[in-house]
Design an enzyme around this catalytic site. Structure first.
Site, short mmCIF file in Angstrom:
data_model
loop_
_atom_site.label_atom_id
_atom_site.label_comp_id
_atom_site.label_asym_id
_atom_site.label_seq_id
_atom_site.Cartn_x
_atom_site.Cartn_y
_atom_site.Cartn_z
N ASP B 11 3.89 13.17 10.82
CA ASP B 11 3.12 14.40 10.66
C ASP B 11 2.97 14.69 9.17
OD1 ASP B 11 2.87 14.69 13.33
OD2 ASP B 11 4.36 16.27 13.55
N ASP B 130 -3.76 15.68 25.05
CA ASP B 130 -2.50 16.40 25.26
C ASP B 130 -2.54 16.98 26.67
OD1 ASP B 130 -1.88 15.81 22.65
OD2 ASP B 130 -2.36 17.80 21.86
#
Lengths: 196, 253
Positions: B11, B130
């Site tokens: 990330d 997701d």
């Protein structure tokens, strides 16, 4: 000096970066007079065959490539464009190697063939020097060149197909040496060896 | 034989890695390039960088970072986070990324997949989905998992494939962060119909979980973040264990 052919279907940054890591002097160009100055040519490619051929034709790079005597390394779509034709949009290739590309049968396994794979068979050729069946190279493709008289190394996914082909001054690899870690740079060095 | 892939995910915020990377021997744990090099040397097969800043002002920072990574790293990598147009995709790919991961933008504008696949080729378009289990179905969430779209995840995956995505990055929101294993049922369901590669994400806590995702869930690749960042599992050990379980893996040493 190496010239990377600049057309609208290239992964030019990746190939250029790989040459930078090898400290190899190179240019990226679509100009024939600059290509004429080079000792060796890298012909990369990603995407679709038909627009790629059209883009080459714009600068008559197709004609230039067909007649050149310089060592040419075709990568992925670049290698595929060495062949005469493709099931992909029924497009014509350069035809410097005889044969027709086929599409993987997606009813048998996932397509594209994406990821790291090994060679099944390798024959003697300077491009494959110091490479063995154990090494993994990175592939991303939906079309393939069947094994033929000019196959230097084959790979298996759904079918046996050409991983490396060579005819005269033309050498093509279906995988991406610029993205295949250490063995990828080894293959690029093999190419540079017979350029220099 | 085609190897199953192990993919660490980093990330990125303002050009730096986030989420407390705890790596021994790193000079700068916040430097994505150094971390990427480390993973690459350990045998990672690919890398995924997710930009969680994703504001317009920071876009240039991300593109600069992509150029730096591309120069240093000789394995494929994917960049995602806030990418919403073909211009932005072009920018990231020209900087040297191999693939882009698209998430919220394709839910808002599904045509973006068709346009991007036509322009750049399916092979570089990853559809990130997701999914969260609600009642007896999986539902698609966007905006970092904060917004329920009401879309059925299986139908959506079918649609993105038909529109030209080349790969699915499938995250189970229920399992993400739990370290209790991947959602194997979700993976199995998706693999019943899909013809493009699936990257399993969300829930990796042990080597066994990764083996299950591949053997039971039929995943083509396994993505994880914290187990690698905190050196709970070394990539080389994981690959050794996969090989023992007769899963084809790429050995680098």
């Amino acid at each position: 000096m190496i010239a990377i052919i600049n057309y609208e279907a290239g992964n030019l940054a990746s190939v250029s970066n790989a040459l930078k890591r090898l400290d190899e002097e190179h240019i990226i160009t679509d100009k024939q007079d600059e290509l004429n100055q080079a000792d060796g040519i890298i012909f990369p490619g990603v995407g679709h065959a038909e627009p790629a051929m059209k883009s080459l034709q714009k600068n008559e790079l197709d004609t230039w490539l067909k007649q050149t005597q310089k060592p040419v390394l075709g990568i992925c779509l670049g290698m595929q464009l060495f062949f005469e034709s493709s099931e992909e949009g029924d497009s014509k290739g350069l035809g410097v190697i005889p044969g027709r590309l086929k599409k993987f049968d997606s009813s048998k396994a996932k397509v594209p063939h994406m990821g790291w794979n090994t060679f099944d068979n390798i024959s003697d050729h300077p491009i494959a020097e110091n490479l063995s069946e154990k090494e993994y190279f990175y592939y991303v493709h939906s079309f393939y060149a069947p094994v033929n008289d000019f196959t230097v190394a084959s790979c298996h996914y759904i079918e046996d197909f050409s991983a490396i082909v060579a005819r005269n001054n033309f050498v093509g690899v279906q995988f991406h040496p610029e993205k295949s870690g250490k063995v990828g740079s080894l293959l690029l060095q093999n190419f540079l060896q017979f350029v220099n | 034989m085609l190897a199953k892939r192990i993919i660490p995910c980093l990330d990125i915020k303002d050009g730096r890695t986030v989420k407390g990377v705890n790596f021994e021997g790193l000079r700068d744990a916040g430097d994505p390039v150094e971390l990427a090099r480390r993973y690459s040397n350990e045998g990672a097969d690919e890398l995924v960088f997710l930009d969680i800043t994703a504001t317009k002002e920071k876009r240039k920072t991300l593109v600069d970072l992509v150029s730096k990574i591309a120069l240093e790293i000789d394995i494929p990598f994917t960049v995602g986070g806030g990418i919403g147009s073909t211009d932005q995709i072009a920018e990231i790919l020209h900087a040297g990324a191999d693939k882009v991961s698209l998430n919220s933008a394709i839910v808002r504008n599904p045509n973006l997949i068709n346009e991007a696949a036509a322009q750049f080729g399916s092979q570089c378009i990853v559809a990130a989905v997701d999914a969260k289990r609600i009642d007896n179905q999986w539902v698609v969430f966007i905006s970092g998992g904060s917004k329920n779209t009401g879309k059925d995840a299986l139908e959506w995956i079918q649609e993105v494939e038909e529109r030209g995505a080349g790969e699915i990055l499938l995250t189970s929101m229920d399992q993400d962060g739990t370290k209790e294993g991947f959602d194997l049922e979700l993976l199995q369901k998706v693999n019943e119909f899909t013809t493009i590669p699936i990257i399993a994400s969300g829930g990796a806590g042990s080597k066994k979980h990764c083996i299950d995702a591949i053997q039971k869930g039929n995943a083509d690749a396994v993505l994880a973040a914290s187990i690698f960042h905190f050196q709970e599992i070394a990539i080389s050990d994981l690959k050794q264990e996969l090989e023992t379980a007769e899963i084809p893996v790429r050995k680098t040493n």
